[in-house]
Design an enzyme around this catalytic site. Structure first.
Site, PDB file in Angstrom:
ATOM      1  N   CYS A   1     -19.150 -12.315 -19.580  1.00  0.00           N
ATOM      2  CA  CYS A   1     -20.473 -12.386 -20.216  1.00  0.00           C
ATOM      3  C   CYS A   1     -20.443 -13.376 -21.385  1.00  0.00           C
ATOM      4  O   CYS A   1     -21.333 -14.220 -21.525  1.00  0.00           O
ATOM      5  CB  CYS A   1     -20.872 -10.995 -20.697  1.00  0.00           C
ATOM      6  SG  CYS A   1     -22.614 -10.825 -21.095  1.00  0.00           S
TER       7      CYS A   1
ATOM      8  N   CYS B   1     -28.120  -9.089 -16.234  1.00  0.00           N
ATOM      9  CA  CYS B   1     -27.536  -8.868 -17.556  1.00  0.00           C
ATOM     10  C   CYS B   1     -28.505  -9.391 -18.616  1.00  0.00           C
ATOM     11  O   CYS B   1     -28.974 -10.526 -18.529  1.00  0.00           O
ATOM     12  CB  CYS B   1     -26.199  -9.580 -17.671  1.00  0.00           C
ATOM     13  SG  CYS B   1     -25.534  -9.565 -19.354  1.00  0.00           S
TER      14      CYS B   1
ATOM     15  N   GLY C   1       0.788  -1.227   0.000  1.00  0.00           N
ATOM     16  CA  GLY C   1       0.000   0.000   0.000  1.00  0.00           C
ATOM     17  C   GLY C   1       0.821   1.279   0.000  1.00  0.00           C
ATOM     18  O   GLY C   1       0.281   2.370  -0.186  1.00  0.00           O
TER      19      GLY C   1
ATOM     20  N   CYS D   1     -26.546 -12.423 -20.725  1.00  0.00           N
ATOM     21  CA  CYS D   1     -26.202 -13.720 -20.127  1.00  0.00           C
ATOM     22  C   CYS D   1     -27.043 -14.042 -18.896  1.00  0.00           C
ATOM     23  O   CYS D   1     -26.963 -15.152 -18.367  1.00  0.00           O
ATOM     24  CB  CYS D   1     -24.717 -13.788 -19.783  1.00  0.00           C
ATOM     25  SG  CYS D   1     -24.267 -12.854 -18.305  1.00  0.00           S
TER      26      CYS D   1
ATOM     27  N   CYS E   1     -23.341  -6.987 -18.692  1.00  0.00           N
ATOM     28  CA  CYS E   1     -22.102  -7.132 -17.922  1.00  0.00           C
ATOM     29  C   CYS E   1     -21.052  -6.153 -18.435  1.00  0.00           C
ATOM     30  O   CYS E   1     -20.869  -6.024 -19.648  1.00  0.00           O
ATOM     31  CB  CYS E   1     -21.523  -8.536 -18.061  1.00  0.00           C
ATOM     32  SG  CYS E   1     -22.516  -9.843 -17.371  1.00  0.00           S
TER      33      CYS E   1
HETATM   34 ZN   LIG Z   1     -23.668 -10.767 -19.065  1.00  0.00          ZN
END
Ligand SMILES: [Zn+2]
Length: 277
Positions: A268, A237, A28, A240, A262
Site C-alpha cells: 500500500c 483500498c 508438503g 492507494c 490493504c
Molecule cells: Zn492500499
C-alpha cells in the site's frame, strides 16, 4: 550480554537444517523436529523463529509481517529480536528482503527465486479438526486418503451452498500430500502454486516443519462443479486505490465509520509513493 549468532546454538541449527532438507525433499510432508524453548511464548511464532534462525546469515535482509503489516506487535518484536541476536539488516520492503517471516499473509508483491518465505504455523495437521488422533492422521497421509477433507468441503456446500472455509484452506502439494497453508486467507492460496520463492513452514508447539519448494504444483481442493474461488471485495483500498489486494476492514472513529485498506502495508505504501512521485 552476547548471544550465539541468531540465538540458537549451532547443533540446534544443524538439526533444523537437516529437517528442512528432508521437508524440501518431500514437499508438503510434515517432518518432526526437536523444537526449542524460545524467549517468546508458543503462539508468537516460535516455529517460524526457529526456522528463520537456522537460515539467517550475516548478509541476509529480514522482513517480518503479521497479517500483512510490518508495524504490529508480533512483527516489530520478532524483527527487533533478530536485529539484536544476529545483527542482520531488517527492512519493511518486500523487494529488498532475502528472508521474510510471516504470520497469516503472503505479500502482494511477487516473490523471487532469491527469496525465502517462512510461515508461522499454529496447527500443521490439516486433518486435525476432522481426526484428533495423530497416529491415524499419519496413516491417512501415508495412504493419501483424503476423503475426510472432501466430505467436510462437501458438507459446506450442502449446508451453505458454497465452500465456507475462508482461511487455512487445504491444498494438495505436488499431487501428493494434503497440507495446511497456515492460516493465510484463501485469497493467498494461488500465490503458493509454482512460487519462485522457497516456502518453509514451522510449527513450534507441534514440533513440525514442512516445505513447498520453488515451482511446485499446489492445488486448492475443490470440486468440478464448485471450483476454488478467492475472496473479492466491492471496495477498493481507500489509501492507494488498489482493487487487486487483500483488504482489511477497519473502524476509524467512535461512530463506527468503516474503511477498507490493504492488509499489506508495504504494498500500500509503495503504491501511494508511486502516485505522489
Ligand atoms: Zn492500499
Amino acid at each position: 550480554m552476547t548471544y550465539n549468532f541468531a540465538f540458537l546454538d549451532e547443533d540446534t541449527k544443524r538439526m533444523l537444517r537437516r529437517a528442512l532438507l528432508k521437508a524440501v525433499a518431500i514437499p508438503g510432508y510434515q517432518v518432526p523436529f526437536g523444537s526449542r524453548e524460545m524467549p517468546l511464548p508458543y503462539g508468537w511464532g516460535t516455529g517460524g523463529i526457529q526456522v528463520t534462525a537456522a537460515l539467517l546469515g550475516p548478509d541476509d535482509v529480514l522482513k517480518v509481517i503479521d497479517q500483512g503489516a510490518d508495524d504490529t506487535t508480533n512483527a516489530v518484536n520478532i524483527r527487533r529480536f533478530f536485529a539484536r541476536v544476529a545483527g542482520v539488516t531488517t527492512t519493511e520492503r518486500t523487494a529488498e528482503a532475502t528472508l521474510i517471516q510471516t504470520r497469516h499473509r503472503i505479500p502482494e508483491t511477487s516473490l523471487r527465486e532469491d527469496q525465502i518465505l517462512v510461515f508461522q504455523v499454529p496447527e500443521p495437521e490439516p486433518l486435525r479438526t476432522l481426526e484428533p488422533r495423530e497416529a491415524e492422521t499419519r496413516t491417512l497421509h501415508a495412504l493419501a486418503d483424503y476423503g475426510l477433507m472432501h466430505v467436510k468441503l462437501y458438507e459446506d456446500i450442502a449446508q451453505y451452498g458454497h465452500i465456507a472455509t475462508s482461511y487455512d484452506y487445504p491444498v494438495l502439494v505436488d499431487g501428493r500430500f494434503l497440507t495446511s497453508p497456515s492460516p493465510i486467507p484463501k485469497f493467498d492460496n494461488p500465490k503458493l502454486d509454482h512460487s519462485p520463492a522457497l516456502m518453509l513452514f514451522g510449527a513450534g508447539r507441534e514440533k513440525r516443519l514442512y516445505a513447498i519448494p520453488p515451482y511446485t504444483k499446489v492445488e486448492s481442493l475443490a470440486f468440478e462443479d464448485h471450483p476454488f474461488e478467492i475472496q473479492r471485495w466491492e471496495h477498493q483500498c481507500e489509501l492507494c486505490g488498489s482493487g487487486e489486494s487483500y483488504l482489511d476492514e477497519v473502524i476509524v472513529d467512535d461512530r463506527g465509520t468503516r474503511m477498507f485498506v490493504c492488509s499489506d502495508t508495504d504494498f500500500c505504501g509503495q503504491r501511494r509513493a508511486e502516485v505522489q512521485a
